[in-house]
Design a protein around this motif. Sequence first.
Motif, PDB file in Angstrom:
ATOM      1  N   LEU A  87       0.833  -1.206   0.000  1.00  0.00           N
ATOM      2  CA  LEU A  87       0.000   0.000   0.000  1.00  0.00           C
ATOM      3  C   LEU A  87       0.869   1.259   0.000  1.00  0.00           C
ATOM      4  O   LEU A  87       0.597   2.225  -0.719  1.00  0.00           O
ATOM      5  CB  LEU A  87      -0.916   0.012   1.227  1.00  0.00           C
ATOM      6  N   LEU A  88       1.917   1.250   0.812  1.00  0.00           N
ATOM      7  CA  LEU A  88       2.789   2.408   0.913  1.00  0.00           C
ATOM      8  C   LEU A  88       3.599   2.620  -0.364  1.00  0.00           C
ATOM      9  O   LEU A  88       3.901   3.762  -0.737  1.00  0.00           O
ATOM     10  CB  LEU A  88       3.726   2.254   2.117  1.00  0.00           C
ATOM     11  N   VAL A 117      -6.195   6.128  -2.004  1.00  0.00           N
ATOM     12  CA  VAL A 117      -6.025   4.972  -1.112  1.00  0.00           C
ATOM     13  C   VAL A 117      -7.045   3.862  -1.390  1.00  0.00           C
ATOM     14  O   VAL A 117      -6.673   2.686  -1.393  1.00  0.00           O
ATOM     15  CB  VAL A 117      -6.056   5.420   0.359  1.00  0.00           C
ATOM     16  N   PRO A 118      -8.335   4.168  -1.636  1.00  0.00           N
ATOM     17  CA  PRO A 118      -9.262   3.068  -1.948  1.00  0.00           C
ATOM     18  C   PRO A 118      -8.846   2.259  -3.185  1.00  0.00           C
ATOM     19  O   PRO A 118      -9.048   1.048  -3.233  1.00  0.00           O
ATOM     20  CB  PRO A 118     -10.598   3.782  -2.167  1.00  0.00           C
ATOM     21  N   ALA A 146      -3.896  -4.297   7.008  1.00  0.00           N
ATOM     22  CA  ALA A 146      -2.790  -3.667   6.293  1.00  0.00           C
ATOM     23  C   ALA A 146      -2.973  -2.155   6.192  1.00  0.00           C
ATOM     24  O   ALA A 146      -2.002  -1.389   6.309  1.00  0.00           O
ATOM     25  CB  ALA A 146      -2.662  -4.279   4.901  1.00  0.00           C
ATOM     26  N   LEU A 147      -4.203  -1.722   5.974  1.00  0.00           N
ATOM     27  CA  LEU A 147      -4.470  -0.285   5.921  1.00  0.00           C
ATOM     28  C   LEU A 147      -4.127   0.386   7.250  1.00  0.00           C
ATOM     29  O   LEU A 147      -3.563   1.486   7.280  1.00  0.00           O
ATOM     30  CB  LEU A 147      -5.934  -0.034   5.560  1.00  0.00           C
ATOM     31  N   GLY A 178       2.428   6.214   8.007  1.00  0.00           N
ATOM     32  CA  GLY A 178       2.506   7.450   7.253  1.00  0.00           C
ATOM     33  C   GLY A 178       1.725   7.501   5.962  1.00  0.00           C
ATOM     34  O   GLY A 178       1.878   8.462   5.189  1.00  0.00           O
ATOM     35  N   LEU A 179       0.900   6.494   5.673  1.00  0.00           N
ATOM     36  CA  LEU A 179       0.066   6.548   4.478  1.00  0.00           C
ATOM     37  C   LEU A 179      -0.790   7.810   4.532  1.00  0.00           C
ATOM     38  O   LEU A 179      -1.509   8.045   5.492  1.00  0.00           O
ATOM     39  CB  LEU A 179      -0.826   5.307   4.397  1.00  0.00           C
TER      40      LEU A 179
END
Length: 279
Positions: free
Chosen positions: A191-192, A198-199, A268-269, A276-277
């Motif tokens: 993800l990062l 983000v979605p 994970a989110l 820092g996401l």
Amino acid sequence: MSDRTPVQNAELALLLEVTGTPKPGNVDRERDFADLRFEHFMAGAVGARPGLGLAADGEPVGRAFEHAVAGMADQSAGNTQFGALLLLAPLVAAAGEGDLTPAGVDRVVRGTTVADAAAFYRAFEHVDVAVDDPPEGMEPLDVRHGSDAIPELEAQGLTLFDVMAESADVDGIAAEWAGGFARVFEAAEALLADDGPVPDRASRVFLKLLAEDVDTFVVTRNSPDAAAEVQRRAQAVLDGEEDATELAEELVARDINPGTTADLVAGALFVALERGLVV
């Protein structure tokens, strides 16, 4: 870096997970099941927050989880995020201790007690959860017994970690507990490393996780063959051979719901947000 607390990030992770689309077979912002809708997941995320707050404050993981499930269930559809909360409770606890690492979360789960296991069993009294029948000889420990199984837990001295480890070979959430939350932390890094909304990142990570391994919720609720098909077709989407949206529509129509994979994305989110996401 955001000033959000771990509890705020946990709630946000649950909300972001359900906004990701397409997530083949899962409720998202464009797809509902007949009796389980987008709004129920939003309400479940908000309702779970006080319980997750207990985890952040250092309360026992089992107690925090049970309260989070009870709050989640305060909407009309029942179970929305049981598995996600089972991941988030120890993750939030580790974050509250300032050690949101695989080693830190492993220490949290290995430190659980028989009382934590009892609270976990009581959580099944708040919502219906699809689970397999227990192995022969283990019927007294069937989680569907709820509080009635607590005397057997106490007699055997089983902690919540022990209960999870017993199911690690057949349940994807239990496997995370027993294995240092490896897939959660790996997905957080994905993800990062990604970019864009983000979605959308959550949707891509969902497909990646779905292609990597069979979804154990599909195994339990549908069949091993269905889970193998979903895994194969998720890989086909990644390879450009199938369309993600078309697969999402088909799986919803067939009532095939890779819920364990969605739970992993929620975990994970949370880790990514804590690291820092940017939202």
